[in-house]
Design an enzyme around this catalytic site. Sequence first.
Site, PDB file in Angstrom:
ATOM      1  N   CYS A  19      -6.709  -2.390 -12.267  1.00  0.00           N
ATOM      2  CA  CYS A  19      -5.288  -2.029 -12.271  1.00  0.00           C
ATOM      3  C   CYS A  19      -4.454  -3.220 -12.739  1.00  0.00           C
ATOM      4  O   CYS A  19      -4.642  -4.338 -12.267  1.00  0.00           O
ATOM      5  CB  CYS A  19      -4.844  -1.592 -10.889  1.00  0.00           C
ATOM      6  SG  CYS A  19      -5.802  -0.205 -10.312  1.00  0.00           S
ATOM      7  N   TYR A  21      -1.541  -4.237 -12.183  1.00  0.00           N
ATOM      8  CA  TYR A  21      -0.729  -4.970 -11.209  1.00  0.00           C
ATOM      9  C   TYR A  21      -1.572  -5.665 -10.156  1.00  0.00           C
ATOM     10  O   TYR A  21      -1.047  -6.306  -9.258  1.00  0.00           O
ATOM     11  CB  TYR A  21       0.257  -4.018 -10.522  1.00  0.00           C
ATOM     12  CG  TYR A  21      -0.389  -2.776  -9.943  1.00  0.00           C
ATOM     13  CD1 TYR A  21      -1.074  -2.822  -8.743  1.00  0.00           C
ATOM     14  CD2 TYR A  21      -0.326  -1.572 -10.617  1.00  0.00           C
ATOM     15  CE1 TYR A  21      -1.679  -1.697  -8.218  1.00  0.00           C
ATOM     16  CE2 TYR A  21      -0.924  -0.433 -10.101  1.00  0.00           C
ATOM     17  CZ  TYR A  21      -1.599  -0.510  -8.908  1.00  0.00           C
ATOM     18  OH  TYR A  21      -2.206   0.601  -8.406  1.00  0.00           O
ATOM     19  N   CYS A  22      -2.883  -5.501 -10.235  1.00  0.00           N
ATOM     20  CA  CYS A  22      -3.731  -6.039  -9.174  1.00  0.00           C
ATOM     21  C   CYS A  22      -4.748  -7.040  -9.701  1.00  0.00           C
ATOM     22  O   CYS A  22      -4.978  -8.075  -9.090  1.00  0.00           O
ATOM     23  CB  CYS A  22      -4.430  -4.889  -8.467  1.00  0.00           C
ATOM     24  SG  CYS A  22      -5.616  -5.378  -7.213  1.00  0.00           S
ATOM     25  N   SER A 113      -5.681   5.826  -3.899  1.00  0.00           N
ATOM     26  CA  SER A 113      -4.642   5.270  -4.773  1.00  0.00           C
ATOM     27  C   SER A 113      -4.578   6.045  -6.078  1.00  0.00           C
ATOM     28  O   SER A 113      -5.607   6.240  -6.736  1.00  0.00           O
ATOM     29  CB  SER A 113      -4.941   3.796  -5.065  1.00  0.00           C
ATOM     30  OG  SER A 113      -5.029   3.102  -3.845  1.00  0.00           O
ATOM     31  N   LYS A 150      -3.846  10.760   2.412  1.00  0.00           N
ATOM     32  CA  LYS A 150      -2.754   9.919   1.926  1.00  0.00           C
ATOM     33  C   LYS A 150      -3.022   9.497   0.479  1.00  0.00           C
ATOM     34  O   LYS A 150      -4.132   9.080   0.152  1.00  0.00           O
ATOM     35  CB  LYS A 150      -2.595   8.695   2.823  1.00  0.00           C
ATOM     36  CG  LYS A 150      -2.149   9.096   4.236  1.00  0.00           C
ATOM     37  CD  LYS A 150      -1.836   7.899   5.085  1.00  0.00           C
ATOM     38  CE  LYS A 150      -1.378   8.371   6.454  1.00  0.00           C
ATOM     39  NZ  LYS A 150      -1.184   7.261   7.381  1.00  0.00           N
ATOM     40  N   CYS A 264      -1.296 -12.426   7.845  1.00  0.00           N
ATOM     41  CA  CYS A 264      -0.219 -11.820   7.050  1.00  0.00           C
ATOM     42  C   CYS A 264      -0.702 -11.720   5.618  1.00  0.00           C
ATOM     43  O   CYS A 264      -1.271 -12.665   5.077  1.00  0.00           O
ATOM     44  CB  CYS A 264       1.037 -12.690   7.120  1.00  0.00           C
ATOM     45  SG  CYS A 264       2.339 -12.136   6.010  1.00  0.00           S
ATOM     46  N   ASP A 510      25.458  -7.900 -32.610  1.00  0.00           N
ATOM     47  CA  ASP A 510      24.317  -8.813 -32.619  1.00  0.00           C
ATOM     48  C   ASP A 510      23.648  -8.877 -33.994  1.00  0.00           C
ATOM     49  O   ASP A 510      23.266  -9.947 -34.459  1.00  0.00           O
ATOM     50  CB  ASP A 510      23.299  -8.335 -31.559  1.00  0.00           C
ATOM     51  CG  ASP A 510      22.120  -9.270 -31.470  1.00  0.00           C
ATOM     52  OD1 ASP A 510      22.341 -10.493 -31.375  1.00  0.00           O
ATOM     53  OD2 ASP A 510      20.960  -8.791 -31.513  1.00  0.00           O
TER      54      ASP A 510
END
Length: 540
Positions: A19, A21-22, A113, A150, A264, A510
């Site tokens: 992916c 973004y990962c 996902s 989910k 975290c 421009d």
Amino acid sequence: GRQHNYLRISLTEKCNLRCQYCMPEEGVPLTPKSELLTAKEILTLARLFVKEGVEKIRLTGGEPLIRPDVVDIVGQLTKLEGLKTIAVTTNGINLARLLPRLKEAGLNAINISLDTLVPAKFEFIVRRKGFHKVIEGIHKATELGYHPVKVNCVVMRGFNEDELLGFVDFTKDLPLDVRFIEYMPFDGNKWNFKKMVSYKEMLDTIKQRWPDLEKLPCETSSTAKSYKVPHFQGQISFITSMSEHFCGSCNRLRITADGNLKVCLFGNSEVSLRDHLRSGASEEELVQIIGEAVGRKKKQHAGMFVVPEKKPAMTRENNVEVLLWEALTCQKERRKSFLNEAELRKASPVGQVSVDCQFKEASPGSEFCTRDLGSCTKVPRASDNLTHTDEEGRATMVDVGGKPDSRRSAVAGAVVRLGEKAFGMVRQNQMKKGDVLAVAQIAGIQGAKLTSQLIPLCHNIPLNHVEVSLSLDETRYAVVIRSSCQTWGRTGVEMEALTAASLAALTVYDMCKAVTHDIVIEEVKLLSKTGGQRGDFSRV
Ligand code: SAM
Ligand code: SF4
């Protein structure tokens, strides 16, 4: 006061997808196998955490379902007394094949996902094939009685924010919980807020189509804000990790595939449980080590909300980041100056507080608002008669959910006076930068589509049609721009038409500024509009 009863265990760093973004195209650098936790070590640690109060374990990764012993691990976890939920987060590629065995072993919750419902876009974002396998996995999970199944959808501007309604429809006949996740720019220093679509914006888009969307009650430790379209089987949720973080109720701990404990997601690893296990630490010692690490957990995550000390240099690519820096820094200053409420009130009678900040309109809870709501000092009330202010006098978007749909259109115009030389070159298509009229036309259309991102309180509305035309007026040496927009919805499109005309005009400027700076943009105006409560308008 946070009770950490939820543990996420990464079974592997490897993944069969990439992916964008990962993971980088080439994958992440892999830890040698000998340094990864064995199944036995995973179970030893899991047993310890469950004994200390963990009630839910989620297996994740990388892709957990590529680990060959995953069914066996689930089977062993099921035997732990006190463990109520064993969940998995998967990309779904191997799910349909493995699920019957996983279910038999005791798996009782699944997150899958899926960021798009368009196969070609799927291949683009995950850099691999497999869309139909994921869909098959989702159906298999519902058939086997998982309720809800989910579906995690990371929403990214310019990629899938136009599919929100498609995903909502996906919940019509299936018991799904589609969870829209705010994209997280993981690398805290390299801000990339441009791709992030906030929960408020998503909700606004969905409410325009489904004004009766019902808010569902949520659990204290839940990270999701859930809603449901009446009569749909499934529901939708928003994971607002960016705009409204949920650190205050975070009950999670994480163990990485190589055995590090992370308290975290945004912090560094705290301690290597693997090393302590392998050097023969006793159960009591391990419990103490874990307890100390949890005790060091911060009140809220660092990284994402840390404002750089120095203002980033403005480049073409990072203007949004710079604006955000200004907004956040300004809010910090503002909070400082609001510390003494009594003094503020003395100095500023009701309705006359002046705040020198271009983001002063950020409403509490919006992605631009960094206020700690608990300690926030109240701003004096504005008049209740204003339509675009909330009860505290801050600017807010009007909820148009209750308005009826109707056909709406708007036409706007602008004129760019170029002077004789530049005008001649535009007419002959001789500008070095390229075809001025063609580029400006595209810019105008893009501008109309981006209006809600540029004008703070504008709604994000679906445009049915945008047209931008440019003609030449020899008598004034001018380019005359006309833009028209149409929608079928609850709010008008005059801002879209005006933005289109303005952007087209600025683009003409421009493209021509190398020849002359004596260019005047004038007569940016609404020419006509139809539809809506306030009736039609036409400039005579
Ligand atoms: N491979 C599995 C999967 O994709 O479901 C499990 C691991 S994956 C890292 C867990 C979840 O994190 C996925 O739902 C994924 O979409 C989400 N995720 C990864 N990078 C993200 C980012 N930059 N912002 C928001 N969510 C992200
Ligand atoms: Fe990352 Fe999961 Fe995508 Fe793999 S499938 S690249 S782990 S988000």
